[in-house]
Design a protein around this motif. Sequence first.
Motif, short mmCIF file in Angstrom:
data_model
loop_
_atom_site.label_atom_id
_atom_site.label_comp_id
_atom_site.label_asym_id
_atom_site.label_seq_id
_atom_site.Cartn_x
_atom_site.Cartn_y
_atom_site.Cartn_z
N LYS A 124 4.63 -1.19 -13.10
CA LYS A 124 3.47 -1.76 -13.81
C LYS A 124 3.75 -1.90 -15.31
CE LYS A 124 -0.57 -0.66 -11.00
NZ LYS A 124 -1.88 0.03 -10.99
N PHE A 159 -3.11 -6.17 -1.82
CA PHE A 159 -3.09 -4.92 -2.59
C PHE A 159 -2.25 -5.08 -3.84
CE2 PHE A 159 -0.81 -1.04 -3.69
CZ PHE A 159 -1.85 -0.15 -3.91
N LEU A 160 -1.07 -5.69 -3.70
CA LEU A 160 -0.19 -5.90 -4.85
C LEU A 160 -0.86 -6.82 -5.88
CD1 LEU A 160 3.23 -6.28 -3.01
CD2 LEU A 160 2.49 -4.34 -4.42
N ILE A 179 5.54 3.26 -9.12
CA ILE A 179 4.46 2.30 -9.40
C ILE A 179 4.13 2.22 -10.89
CG2 ILE A 179 2.67 4.02 -8.89
CD1 ILE A 179 2.52 0.16 -8.37
N ASP A 215 -1.10 -5.83 2.33
CA ASP A 215 -0.15 -5.37 1.32
C ASP A 215 0.02 -6.38 0.21
OD1 ASP A 215 0.84 -2.76 2.43
OD2 ASP A 215 1.23 -4.06 4.13
N ASP A 269 -4.07 -7.13 -6.33
CA ASP A 269 -5.14 -6.35 -6.95
C ASP A 269 -4.61 -5.33 -7.95
OD1 ASP A 269 -7.08 -7.71 -5.54
OD2 ASP A 269 -7.18 -6.23 -3.91
N GLU A 270 -3.34 -4.95 -7.79
CA GLU A 270 -2.71 -4.01 -8.72
C GLU A 270 -2.23 -4.73 -9.99
OE1 GLU A 270 -2.09 -0.35 -8.41
OE2 GLU A 270 -3.91 -0.98 -7.36
N GLY A 271 -2.42 -6.04 -10.04
CA GLY A 271 -2.10 -6.79 -11.26
C GLY A 271 -0.81 -7.58 -11.22
N ARG A 291 0.83 -1.20 0.00
CA ARG A 291 0.00 0.00 0.00
C ARG A 291 0.87 1.26 0.00
NH1 ARG A 291 -3.07 -1.93 5.27
NH2 ARG A 291 -0.93 -2.75 5.53
N TYR A 319 6.54 5.87 -3.71
CA TYR A 319 5.54 5.01 -4.36
C TYR A 319 5.07 5.60 -5.70
CZ TYR A 319 1.40 2.19 -5.20
OH TYR A 319 0.48 1.35 -5.77
#
Length: 432
Positions: free
Chosen positions: A217, A247-248, A213, A244, A250-252, A192, A209
């Motif tokens: 990505k 979260f990672l 990020i 965390d 979910d971020e793909g 996060r 961050y």
Amino acid sequence: MLHIFTYHDHFYVYDTGSGALHECDEKTARYLGGEPVPMTDEELSEIADLKEQGLLFKEETSARPVKSNEVKALCLHVSHDCNLRCKYCFADEGAYHAAREVMSFETAKKAIDFLIEKSGNRRVLEADFFGGEPLMNLDVVKQTVYYAKEEGAKRGKKFLFTTTTNGLLLDDETIAFFNEEMENVVLSLDGRPEVHDAVRKTVSGKGSYAAVIGKIKKFVKSRGDKHYYVRGTFTAKNLDFASDVLFLADEGFDSISMEPVVTDIPDLEIREEHLPAIEKEYERLCEEYIKREERGEGFNFFHFNIDLEGGPCLSKRVSACGAGNEYFSVVPNGDIYPCHRFVGDEKWKMGNVSEGKLDENIRKLFAENCLFTRKKCGDCFAKFICSGGCSANNYIYCGDVNTPYEMTCAMMKKRIECAMHILAARKSRENC
């Protein structure tokens, strides 16, 4: 040896000799644990059948460690400098308690020559680019890759390359180079934004961050089916680290590692009092991990990866880490250490690539080091999976490479039990 444990309302028996995992009812678990529980003839017969098949009460391996004098890998510290100032950094924010400097191509060439020369009959060699932040010395990374490939081909050797980076300097050209040349790329990202920014700051003191990020990505999207890991670190400040990891995901990101911090900084250090919360958090992550797999939304979490049916042979498992014997770190001036975690401690300096020689006393210590020299591991169910833990952590916390650090052991054992529950859940789905 049997390891009997419960996971919520599930009862498991793990046979260390065979590596077999059995799910059973509470009565059978208690019986196998030595309690005087009345069993039916049918139940006793089933236990006897498993024993006859070598899946229960099997004698533990007599496999001996597989050690070699052939060097297989080097960790090249191409930069003892960093463009971040992470609060928990074991490497003194990239400087390793010395001058901030980068490796010259001449030194890198000598390191590659050393690896080829010491590799004996090995055909596949590994070179890991590390720091600090290796992209601060990208030209040398590139030159070293091309030199290693050229020289390796002359000697019938193939090189596999890995880079660990914080992502701050990733650009289109570097992404293309990584995708062409790197077998694996490890990207540092703690989860996060508020968690990441609390400890992973820029030189100016700002959170990093937002700066990394998008670049990370973009790289992962371009990676295709090639290997990468997003690697995070959790501290006493985010004992809810499952959030965390999720979260990672979910971020793909579908290849994730989240490691406990190694530090003595009071507000970040993980202490024994934190273990109950950490164990519950691994369970929380485990439950969500299974749900996502069931929905077809699974991801790869490094610490839940165990293979009880295949994987490395037992001889390799009992050999422990190859650091200091088959694997070494080389710092910018060419000095050699057992691995990156020993760098900066002059006691562990083993030589220099310019000399082409190694301290044989230190190498002998690591060559002899194995699961069976770690006496405290003898009655641990996890020993054939973890191989006795990290030699550097053992030394840093216990003063001896052969004395396991019990905090690490406790977390490892909990992760393994969660991983076993995940394996059982997969088997259950396959059999439905």
